[in-house]
Design a protein around this motif. Structure first.
Motif, PDB file in Angstrom:
ATOM      1  N   ARG A 104       0.824  -1.202   0.000  1.00 32.45           N
ATOM      2  CA  ARG A 104       0.000   0.000   0.000  1.00 32.45           C
ATOM      3  C   ARG A 104       0.864   1.260   0.000  1.00 32.45           C
ATOM      4  NH1 ARG A 104      -4.933   1.242   4.195  1.00 32.45           N
ATOM      5  NH2 ARG A 104      -5.555   3.146   3.146  1.00 32.45           N
ATOM      6  N   GLU A 108       0.733   3.894  -2.930  1.00 34.61           N
ATOM      7  CA  GLU A 108       0.326   5.273  -2.626  1.00 34.61           C
ATOM      8  C   GLU A 108       1.409   6.275  -3.001  1.00 34.61           C
ATOM      9  OE1 GLU A 108      -2.673   4.706   1.222  1.00 34.61           O
ATOM     10  OE2 GLU A 108      -0.516   4.854   1.514  1.00 34.61           O
ATOM     11  N   ARG A 116      -8.746   2.578  -1.940  1.00 37.79           N
ATOM     12  CA  ARG A 116      -8.356   1.462  -1.104  1.00 37.79           C
ATOM     13  C   ARG A 116      -8.563   0.142  -1.848  1.00 37.79           C
ATOM     14  NH1 ARG A 116      -9.016   0.451   5.282  1.00 37.79           N
ATOM     15  NH2 ARG A 116      -7.552  -1.251   5.166  1.00 37.79           N
TER      16      ARG A 116
END
Lengths: 254, 302
Positions: A104, A108, A116
């Motif tokens: 993640r 990101e 998400r």
């Protein structure tokens, strides 16, 4: 893709233990090229990789990514162009995070405004494309991964970074990244590495002590000694057997 | 109220007052893996800043914000010493704490302690039973701190901070400047500690330069006690255990000074508090080492 121009690095300068790690070294890596790099301990392999990432500042010379002069660029800016995978897990992924959190963070930091759900899907895809069943580890802490899984997740992170803003190609540096693995994990990780490099057209340098790997993989073999490139074997002239490579190196060093 | 209930009540109140220190310390020691000793300095400077703010006529809530900002500056200074001047981790905090002591004295007009009659956050609620009012105010602030931390931990920034404490190089490969991140992390840690100092000052209605001494060791005890009772996997769980650990610490301390009518009370001195705190820190650490097979109190590389 990557160019080193007359790069020099000495350690313990002005002491009787002065070491010349890189000696006015020139090196070029083309887009999509996979180079294997061999040389005895202290020949400068690791220093070369660290000079590229910026972990170590060179005393002299230039580091270029494409047409961008990165010599004065801090490591966290160079990360746009280059990803480094180390030998041991002590210098790998953050151990207390889960694989999902690691993926993640990587996603990101490279893709703005990713949802998400998108993260979960992409993370799963990246892991599965490296090895079937690897996405099982998503909820696990990095700490609990086996050595092989750790390096596979490392490769998955690298593949996320390769999708980032460096559209002109991404550089992957591998520093003995399979040397601490058992034989099965060793070949699994090497296969995944090769497949990743080929499918994404990454430019890669793999430093290794393992002659079999240096023979089996890559487009070009580079022999390093005392901070210089002593020999290179490209295309047809590439050395085909580990024994031959060993002989070449001992001849060169003599 | 009988004595035992009074003991628990006081312990609970003190826990709420000091909880932000333990949480803040956990941010530095656990999240960032940084043995930050700025703590006692930022604690008193937080108290002194909110004292000055109250004296200047600022509303009590705003005076807490002033303390928060002061704590952030203190943490940032420690981080700056380490990342820019290459001062060692331990020494960076010690230097800042020393400087803050003198700064606090200046803020208090060269006096070791100053009283404030009224106008604190604890005077904003008027209940018949003042101790319930105090409890509500302290509880509300502790709750706010927990909620803010929860938001921090689930954010991208929070994850990056956790990665930083674990593996600095990974943050670099994310394209983040580790020095900036460390400074930001230490700012958060010390802001919480300074907030606690401000709350304690307002609760006691006195600002004393010495009220910070011993805070570091007791917060560490709270941290380790919480970890011993339950080693939470998530940061969020860990933060809750910090509060629980602080509670256990305060109950244990209360119990130590409680009149059990065993005839040994006369051997106990008020100054034994740090001895007890030390034991409360060492014993759980030993339990962690011997029984659970792990020891995390101090990182060997610190």
């Amino acid at each position: 893709m990557l160019r080193l121009k007359r790069v020099s690095k000495r350690f313990n300068i002005d002491s009787d233990r002065e070491v010349v790690a890189l000696n006015a070294l020139d090196f070029e890596l083309a887009r999509g090229e996979f180079v294997t790099m061999v040389g005895e301990n202290g020949s400068g392999k690791t220093t070369l990789l660290r000079v590229v990432t910026g972990e170590i500042a060179a005393d002299a010379g230039q580091v270029l990514f494409g047409n961008v002069d990165a010599t004065k660029m801090p490591p966290y800016h160079r990360a746009r162009f280059v990803t480094h995978i180390h030998q041991s897990r002590e210098s790998g992924l953050p151990l207390s995070l889960t694989v999902e959190e690691v993926m993640r963070l990587a996603l990101e930091s490279r893709t703005h405004g990713i949802t998400r759900r998108g993260i979960h899907q992409r993370a799963e895809e990246q892991l599965e494309s490296l090895r079937k069943g690897l996405s099982r580890t998503l909820k696990e802490q990095v700490w609990h991964l086996s050595g092989g899984e750790h390096q596979l997740v490392n490769l998955a992170v690298a593949s996320v970074f390769a999708d980032g803003p460096s559209k002109g190609g991404h550089i992957l540096l591998l520093d003995e990244h399979v040397s601490q693995l058992d034989p099965v994990a060793h070949s699994v990780v090497m296969e995944a590495t090769d497949q990743l490099i080929r499918s994404r057209r990454l430019s890669a340098v793999m430093a290794t002590h393992n002659f079999e790997l240096a023979v089996e993989y890559g487009d070009r073999q580079v022999v390093l000694s005392e901070g210089r490139i002593l020999k290179e074997f490209v295309g047809e002239s590439r050395i085909r057997s580990p024994r031959e490579l060993k002989d070449v190196i001992s001849n060169v060093l003599r | 109220m009988n004595d035992m209930a009074a003991l628990l009540w006081t312990a609970a109140l003190v826990t709420l007052l000091y909880a932000p220190v333990t949480i803040g310390l956990a941010v530095a020691f656990r999240l960032l893996n940084y043995p930050d000793l700025t703590c006692e300095g930022s604690f008193i400077v937080g108290g002194a800043l909110s004292f000055v703010a109250l004296q200047a006529g600022l509303p009590p809530i705003l005076s807490l914000v002033v303390a928060l900002v002061g704590g952030m500056a203190a943490g940032a200074f420690t981080g700056w010493l380490h990342t820019q001047l290459r001062v060692s981790r331990l020494l960076s905090g010690i230097i800042t704490a020393a400087i803050l002591y003198s700064l606090t004295m200046r803020l208090l007009g060269g006096r070791a302690n100053r009283w404030i009659a009224t106008g604190t956050v604890f005077d904003t609620i008027h209940l018949k039973n003042t101790s319930i009012g105090d409890f509500i105010v302290a509880g509300l602030i502790a709750y706010l701190v927990l909620v803010l931390c929860a938001f921090l931990y689930v954010s991208h920034f929070g994850r990056v901070l956790r990665a930083l404490g674990d593996q600095e190089w990974f943050c670099v490969s994310l394209g983040k400047n580790p020095a900036t991140l460390l400074i930001a992390g230490l700012s958060i840690s010390n802001a919480l500690i300074a907030l606690s100092g401000a709350i304690l000052m307002q609760f006691k209605h006195v600002c004393d330069v010495n009220m910070g001494s011993g805070v570091l060791i007791s917060a560490l005890a709270g941290l380790v006690l919480g970890e011993t009772v339950h080693s939470a996997r998530s940061v969020w769980g860990h933060t809750v255990m910090c509060v629980v650990g602080t509670g256990i610490y305060n109950i244990a301390l209360g119990a130590f000074y409680f009149d059990w009518e065993l005839g040994i009370e006369r051997f106990i001195l008020p100054s034994d508090v740090r001895l007890v705190t030390g034991l409360l820190l060492i014993i759980p650490a030993l339990i962690l080492l011997r029984v659970k097979g792990r020891y995390r109190l101090f990182n060997s590389s610190w």
